[in-house]
Motif scaffolding. Structure first.
Motif, PDB file in Angstrom:
ATOM      1  N   LYS A 152       0.837  -1.200   0.000  1.00 30.01           N
ATOM      2  CA  LYS A 152       0.000   0.000   0.000  1.00 30.01           C
ATOM      3  C   LYS A 152       0.870   1.247   0.000  1.00 30.01           C
ATOM      4  N   ILE A 153       2.005   1.147   0.645  1.00 29.28           N
ATOM      5  CA  ILE A 153       3.023   2.191   0.565  1.00 29.28           C
ATOM      6  C   ILE A 153       4.117   1.656  -0.355  1.00 29.28           C
ATOM      7  N   THR A 154       4.346   2.331  -1.453  1.00 31.81           N
ATOM      8  CA  THR A 154       5.281   1.816  -2.455  1.00 31.81           C
ATOM      9  C   THR A 154       6.723   1.938  -1.972  1.00 31.81           C
ATOM     10  N   LEU A 155       7.552   1.043  -2.500  1.00 29.11           N
ATOM     11  CA  LEU A 155       8.981   1.072  -2.174  1.00 29.11           C
ATOM     12  C   LEU A 155       9.650   2.049  -3.135  1.00 29.11           C
ATOM     13  N   LYS A 156       9.958   3.237  -2.630  1.00 26.63           N
ATOM     14  CA  LYS A 156      10.508   4.279  -3.481  1.00 26.63           C
ATOM     15  C   LYS A 156      12.012   4.125  -3.645  1.00 26.63           C
ATOM     16  N   ASP A 157      12.466   4.483  -4.824  1.00 31.95           N
ATOM     17  CA  ASP A 157      13.895   4.434  -5.097  1.00 31.95           C
ATOM     18  C   ASP A 157      14.489   5.829  -4.884  1.00 31.95           C
ATOM     19  N   SER A 158      15.790   5.873  -4.715  1.00 27.36           N
ATOM     20  CA  SER A 158      16.486   7.148  -4.548  1.00 27.36           C
ATOM     21  C   SER A 158      17.943   6.958  -4.902  1.00 27.36           C
ATOM     22  N   LYS A 159      18.548   8.000  -5.450  1.00 30.85           N
ATOM     23  CA  LYS A 159      19.981   7.912  -5.768  1.00 30.85           C
ATOM     24  C   LYS A 159      20.839   7.977  -4.511  1.00 30.85           C
ATOM     25  N   TYR A 160      20.197   8.361  -3.398  1.00 28.42           N
ATOM     26  CA  TYR A 160      20.915   8.424  -2.128  1.00 28.42           C
ATOM     27  C   TYR A 160      20.651   7.143  -1.336  1.00 28.42           C
ATOM     28  N   ARG A 161      21.701   6.364  -1.090  1.00 27.58           N
ATOM     29  CA  ARG A 161      21.551   5.032  -0.505  1.00 27.58           C
ATOM     30  C   ARG A 161      20.876   5.079   0.865  1.00 27.58           C
ATOM     31  N   LEU A 162      21.325   5.974   1.740  1.00 26.49           N
ATOM     32  CA  LEU A 162      20.773   6.046   3.094  1.00 26.49           C
ATOM     33  C   LEU A 162      19.294   6.411   3.059  1.00 26.49           C
ATOM     34  N   LYS A 163      18.936   7.359   2.207  1.00 24.95           N
ATOM     35  CA  LYS A 163      17.539   7.765   2.079  1.00 24.95           C
ATOM     36  C   LYS A 163      16.693   6.600   1.569  1.00 24.95           C
ATOM     37  N   ARG A 164      17.231   5.854   0.615  1.00 23.47           N
ATOM     38  CA  ARG A 164      16.505   4.710   0.061  1.00 23.47           C
ATOM     39  C   ARG A 164      16.282   3.641   1.122  1.00 23.47           C
ATOM     40  N   ILE A 165      17.315   3.361   1.924  1.00 31.76           N
ATOM     41  CA  ILE A 165      17.217   2.337   2.966  1.00 31.76           C
ATOM     42  C   ILE A 165      16.178   2.730   4.012  1.00 31.76           C
TER      43      ILE A 165
END
Length: 378
Positions: free
Chosen positions: A42-55
């Protein structure tokens, strides 16, 4: 009594892992009346170029999604039936929590669990997955849909009760019934091999060593940027929901894995002894006869239903193409077209679900299955 399935897809891709799951959800949505599909992400797994933010973002999403799921299954009625695909598409820690929560509701409320094996990682990833742990979670199920008889034998030999196992036989490959493969009906009688799938060396290193004496058409992702043999032609990637595979002439779809042309090797090759490769369903959905490794789990199915040929080595293909007559090929293709009609309409899953509901003594759920054609044993 209600039927529920957990949709664990959070992505779309051009590979078997997506298409196999997507078709399960589509079949249940369209052909099992009053079924409920629970969207896990229901909450999508968002991607990010910043590893810590993505984790951090993904940890929050996974935790929130799991809590919502736990609340959902806690509110299900006693004797409801819920289906989950194995392996669950998530981090393993999340998957373990999902399996354990389902089992607790089963013990506390009488929830019945169907698990369907998309891949069996104990075999597919030997040395990376603890077989005892995977068997422990699979044993939570009241009914377990195995890919085929060989996989079922392995499960039973590893202490899964035989009376809870149902064989799927083939994955479905749902398509519009009016879909027409490219090249069908042409007068070209050229003899070809078609290979579709993941072309990465980890899966199909043999492609880069093979020197076929006949035209070989390649489709798929992750082709290495190297020069192919002169008889090979790479024809790109297609959306599995709308295949554009050229099946003209006297063509066979090849099922082969590993780095050798002499036999199927590596973990991927050995997995063929137990698995039902999704690419078989792709080929059959296009009306394409198949060639499979003689030691594979699907060799017996192909032989019994005269859907193609089995081989020990890739060098055997040359003799097969030399010897086969148009009359023999058309006889094989007639059998293939019968299976195609089942595969593109989800009949293999519906037959498996029917057997599951019999084991669960759920005639109400049986009556809700919309078969496209009269039920018959293959």
């Amino acid at each position: 009594m209600n039927f529920h399935i957990i949709n664990d897809l959070y992505y779309k891709d051009f590979h078997a892992g997506f298409k196999a799951r997507y078709d399960v959800f589509e079949t249940i949505k369209s052909d099992l009346s009053d079924s409920n599909t629970y969207e896990f992400y229901k909450i999508t797994l968002k991607d990010s170029k910043y590893r810590l933010k993505r984790i951090i973002s993904r940890r929050y999403a996974n935790y929130a999604n799991y809590l919502a799921f736990k609340k959902y299954i806690g509110e299900l009625d006693s004797n409801d039936v819920i289906m989950v695909l194995i392996p669950f598409e998530s981090l393993f820690e999340v998957a373990k929590a999902v399996y354990s929560s389902l089992y607790k509701v089963k013990l506390n409320k009488g929830l019945r669990i169907i698990m369907m094996i998309i891949d069996l990682d104990s075999i597919r990833r030997i040395g990376q997955i603890d077989p005892e742990l995977e068997i422990k979670y699979l044993d939570f199920a009241d009914v377990l849909i195995s890919q085929n008889a060989e996989m079922s034998k392995w499960l039973i030999s590893n202490h899964i009760a035989a009376d809870k196992v149902v064989d799927l036989e083939l994955f479905d490959f749902r398509l519009d019934p009016n879909h027409q493969p490219s090249g069908v009906g042409t007068a070209i009688l050229e003899k070809n091999i078609v290979f579709g799938g993941n072309l990465t060396p980890e899966k199909a290193a043999f492609i880069y060593k093979w020197k076929p004496k006949f035209k070989t058409k390649l489709y798929g992702i992750h082709l290495e940027p190297v020069e192919l043999h002169k008889n090979m032609e790479y024809l790109g990637v297609f959306d599995p929901g709308h295949p554009t595979m050229d099946v003209s002439g006297i063509s066979f779809g090849l099922v082969w894995e590993g780095d050798s042309t002499k036999t199927c090797t590596s973990l991927a090759g050995q997995y063929l002894k137990y698995s039902t490769p999704h690419k078989i369903s792709l080929y059959l959905s296009q009306g394409l006869p198949v060639i499979v490794w003689e030691e594979s789990a699907m060799a017996k199915f192909v032989q019994e239903h005269n859907l193609g040929r089995t081989i020990k080595s890739l060098k055997d293909i040359e003799q097969i193409l030399d010897d086969i007559t148009l009359t023999e090929y058309e006889e094989i293709r007639t059998n293939v077209l019968k299976i195609k009609e089942k595969v593109i309409r989800g009949e293999f899953l519906k037959n498996a679900l029917n057997q599951c509901f019999i084991k669960l003594d759920s005639p109400d759920l049986q009556s809700k299955i919309k078969f496209s054609q009269k039920k018959e044993l293959l």
